[in-house]
Design a protein around this motif. Structure first.
Motif, PDB file in Angstrom:
ATOM      1  N   GLY A  74       8.018   2.144 -10.762  1.00  0.00           N
ATOM      2  CA  GLY A  74       7.423   1.240  -9.795  1.00  0.00           C
ATOM      3  C   GLY A  74       5.946   1.495  -9.563  1.00  0.00           C
ATOM      4  O   GLY A  74       5.322   2.323 -10.237  1.00  0.00           O
ATOM      5  N   PHE A  75       5.434   0.763  -8.583  1.00  0.00           N
ATOM      6  CA  PHE A  75       4.012   0.822  -8.237  1.00  0.00           C
ATOM      7  C   PHE A  75       3.866   0.803  -6.724  1.00  0.00           C
ATOM      8  O   PHE A  75       4.643   0.157  -6.017  1.00  0.00           O
ATOM      9  N   ARG A  76       2.856   1.512  -6.256  1.00  0.00           N
ATOM     10  CA  ARG A  76       2.476   1.451  -4.840  1.00  0.00           C
ATOM     11  C   ARG A  76       1.109   0.787  -4.771  1.00  0.00           C
ATOM     12  O   ARG A  76       0.182   1.212  -5.449  1.00  0.00           O
ATOM     13  N   VAL A  77       1.032  -0.249  -3.954  1.00  0.00           N
ATOM     14  CA  VAL A  77      -0.220  -0.981  -3.782  1.00  0.00           C
ATOM     15  C   VAL A  77      -0.810  -0.548  -2.446  1.00  0.00           C
ATOM     16  O   VAL A  77      -0.121  -0.556  -1.416  1.00  0.00           O
ATOM     17  N   PHE A  78      -2.079  -0.169  -2.466  1.00  0.00           N
ATOM     18  CA  PHE A  78      -2.780   0.251  -1.262  1.00  0.00           C
ATOM     19  C   PHE A  78      -3.870  -0.764  -0.952  1.00  0.00           C
ATOM     20  O   PHE A  78      -4.474  -1.345  -1.856  1.00  0.00           O
ATOM     21  N   PHE A 123      -4.184 -12.701   2.812  1.00  0.00           N
ATOM     22  CA  PHE A 123      -5.135 -11.870   3.546  1.00  0.00           C
ATOM     23  C   PHE A 123      -6.026 -12.744   4.408  1.00  0.00           C
ATOM     24  O   PHE A 123      -6.094 -13.962   4.235  1.00  0.00           O
ATOM     25  N   ASP A 124      -6.715 -12.130   5.345  1.00  0.00           N
ATOM     26  CA  ASP A 124      -7.650 -12.836   6.211  1.00  0.00           C
ATOM     27  C   ASP A 124      -8.987 -12.911   5.474  1.00  0.00           C
ATOM     28  O   ASP A 124      -9.672 -11.903   5.317  1.00  0.00           O
ATOM     29  N   PRO A 125      -9.390 -14.111   5.028  1.00  0.00           N
ATOM     30  CA  PRO A 125     -10.601 -14.237   4.204  1.00  0.00           C
ATOM     31  C   PRO A 125     -11.908 -14.023   4.969  1.00  0.00           C
ATOM     32  O   PRO A 125     -12.971 -13.982   4.367  1.00  0.00           O
ATOM     33  N   THR A 126     -11.833 -13.880   6.291  1.00  0.00           N
ATOM     34  CA  THR A 126     -13.063 -13.681   7.053  1.00  0.00           C
ATOM     35  C   THR A 126     -13.494 -12.219   7.092  1.00  0.00           C
ATOM     36  O   THR A 126     -14.549 -11.896   7.617  1.00  0.00           O
ATOM     37  N   TYR A 127     -12.664 -11.323   6.527  1.00  0.00           N
ATOM     38  CA  TYR A 127     -12.996  -9.905   6.462  1.00  0.00           C
ATOM     39  C   TYR A 127     -12.811  -9.409   5.033  1.00  0.00           C
ATOM     40  O   TYR A 127     -11.828  -9.737   4.385  1.00  0.00           O
ATOM     41  N   PRO A 128     -13.746  -8.602   4.538  1.00  0.00           N
ATOM     42  CA  PRO A 128     -13.596  -8.087   3.173  1.00  0.00           C
ATOM     43  C   PRO A 128     -12.422  -7.105   3.096  1.00  0.00           C
ATOM     44  O   PRO A 128     -12.068  -6.468   4.078  1.00  0.00           O
ATOM     45  N   CYS A 129     -11.813  -7.017   1.917  1.00  0.00           N
ATOM     46  CA  CYS A 129     -10.740  -6.041   1.725  1.00  0.00           C
ATOM     47  C   CYS A 129     -10.800  -5.455   0.319  1.00  0.00           C
ATOM     48  O   CYS A 129     -11.467  -6.000  -0.563  1.00  0.00           O
ATOM     49  N   VAL A 130     -10.097  -4.340   0.144  1.00  0.00           N
ATOM     50  CA  VAL A 130     -10.121  -3.582  -1.105  1.00  0.00           C
ATOM     51  C   VAL A 130      -8.687  -3.190  -1.444  1.00  0.00           C
ATOM     52  O   VAL A 130      -7.897  -2.884  -0.549  1.00  0.00           O
ATOM     53  N   TYR A 131      -8.368  -3.202  -2.742  1.00  0.00           N
ATOM     54  CA  TYR A 131      -7.025  -2.847  -3.215  1.00  0.00           C
ATOM     55  C   TYR A 131      -7.111  -1.801  -4.318  1.00  0.00           C
ATOM     56  O   TYR A 131      -8.087  -1.751  -5.060  1.00  0.00           O
ATOM     57  N   LYS A 132      -6.051  -1.011  -4.442  1.00  0.00           N
ATOM     58  CA  LYS A 132      -5.853  -0.122  -5.587  1.00  0.00           C
ATOM     59  C   LYS A 132      -4.348   0.027  -5.797  1.00  0.00           C
ATOM     60  O   LYS A 132      -3.546  -0.283  -4.903  1.00  0.00           O
ATOM     61  N   VAL A 133      -3.950   0.499  -6.987  1.00  0.00           N
ATOM     62  CA  VAL A 133      -2.536   0.620  -7.353  1.00  0.00           C
ATOM     63  C   VAL A 133      -2.314   1.985  -8.008  1.00  0.00           C
ATOM     64  O   VAL A 133      -3.187   2.479  -8.725  1.00  0.00           O
ATOM     65  N   VAL A 134      -1.141   2.575  -7.762  1.00  0.00           N
ATOM     66  CA  VAL A 134      -0.715   3.760  -8.510  1.00  0.00           C
ATOM     67  C   VAL A 134       0.680   3.488  -9.074  1.00  0.00           C
ATOM     68  O   VAL A 134       1.485   2.797  -8.445  1.00  0.00           O
ATOM     69  N   ALA A 135       0.927   4.005 -10.273  1.00  0.00           N
ATOM     70  CA  ALA A 135       2.258   3.918 -10.891  1.00  0.00           C
ATOM     71  C   ALA A 135       3.007   5.200 -10.553  1.00  0.00           C
ATOM     72  O   ALA A 135       2.400   6.257 -10.393  1.00  0.00           O
ATOM     73  N   TYR A 136       4.342   5.103 -10.436  1.00  0.00           N
ATOM     74  CA  TYR A 136       5.132   6.311 -10.203  1.00  0.00           C
ATOM     75  C   TYR A 136       6.373   6.307 -11.072  1.00  0.00           C
ATOM     76  O   TYR A 136       6.825   5.264 -11.533  1.00  0.00           O
ATOM     77  N   GLN A 137       6.888   7.524 -11.291  1.00  0.00           N
ATOM     78  CA  GLN A 137       8.083   7.707 -12.109  1.00  0.00           C
ATOM     79  C   GLN A 137       9.207   8.271 -11.255  1.00  0.00           C
ATOM     80  O   GLN A 137       8.961   8.870 -10.206  1.00  0.00           O
TER      81      GLN A 137
END
Length: 162
Positions: A74-78, A123-137
């Protein structure tokens, strides 16, 4: 008869105690070694695309020698969404929070298309946001962070996604 039995019991306990004290311990005498955990390769193609006011995150399941890496479960999205309209300060650490966890067996709310994962975020487009992903076993191994995707503040002129 009772005396003889008592002597036998004492002799048995004495022999048992001596054997436990004199017997060598099992295993090797060394510092414990942690189990080997294989880390999956990181996601390196995280993308964000605005489609009719909705944000679509996409990335590929990591591969090795052209094949999907075995064992990734799977993956965890932050995600971090700013609480004001200021952009992020360059070089400052981003206080990500776990947004969603996606299991490949049951990927909802995401979907799997071949070797690509697609996840929609409202997401709320009036505020900037950032994403990252990690894979796990399943073994517990977690990849390094993916590339970071910055979704800038959406103004009336409309801005793109970095």
């Amino acid at each position: 008869a009772v005396n003889r039995r008592l002597r036998q019991n004492r002799l048995f306990v004495l022999c048992l105690s001596a054997s436990l004290l004199l017997a060598p311990g099992c295993g090797r005498k060394a510092a414990p070694v942690p189990p080997i955990v294989v880390l999956p390769p990181p996601v390196n193609d995280l993308k964000a695309e605005l489609i009719e006011g909705r944000l679509m995150l996409t990335w590929s399941i990591p591969t090795k020698d052209g094949r999907a890496v075995a064992g990734i479960t799977g993956f965890r999205v932050f995600k971090y969404q700013a609480r004001n309209d200021r952009s992020f300060c360059p070089g400052c650490p981003i206080p990500f929070e776990k947004f969603v966890e996606i299991e490949l067996k049951r990927p909802q709310p995401a979907r799997v298309e071949g070797t690509r994962i697609l996840l929609e975020d409202r997401f709320d487009p009036t505020y900037p946001c950032v994403y990252k992903v990690v894979a796990y076993q399943e073994s517990g191994g977690v990849s390094e962070d993916s590339n970071v995707v910055n979704v800038p503040l959406q103004t009336s002129e409309g801005t793109g996604v970095k």
